[in-house]
Design an enzyme around this catalytic site. Sequence first.
Site, PDB file in Angstrom:
ATOM      1  N   THR A   1       0.821  -1.204   0.000  1.00  0.00           N
ATOM      2  CA  THR A   1       0.000   0.000   0.000  1.00  0.00           C
ATOM      3  C   THR A   1       0.855   1.253   0.000  1.00  0.00           C
ATOM      4  O   THR A   1       2.046   1.211   0.295  1.00  0.00           O
ATOM      5  CB  THR A   1      -0.885   0.069   1.259  1.00  0.00           C
ATOM      6  N   ASP A   2       0.219   2.373  -0.263  1.00  0.00           N
ATOM      7  CA  ASP A   2       0.807   3.674   0.015  1.00  0.00           C
ATOM      8  C   ASP A   2       0.688   3.912   1.516  1.00  0.00           C
ATOM      9  O   ASP A   2      -0.136   3.282   2.191  1.00  0.00           O
ATOM     10  CB  ASP A   2       0.030   4.792  -0.694  1.00  0.00           C
TER      11      ASP A   2
END
Length: 86
Positions: free
Chosen positions: A29-30
């Site tokens: 993920t970011d």
Amino acid sequence: AENGQPSCANDWLLNKVLRSWKPDALVSTDCGAVNNLKGPPVYAPDDESAAAWSLMNGTDLEMGDHLFNSLPAAIERGLATEARLG
């Protein structure tokens, strides 16, 4: 987001599309993406739900946050499975 679902919790995008191209892909993920699932459009009610939603829909690694630390509690609550931890 794709088709109204955040990318880090998008079963269609991560499992159906990406993994059809590369079955052993590792999805991360970011920073803050899993925490953002507690807002629109998902509105996960708590950390465990957000972490489970992301994991069970194709994310393998959470970057820059701590919600995946909630996965043991999510498994106990039946929101995620140990099998998915692989």
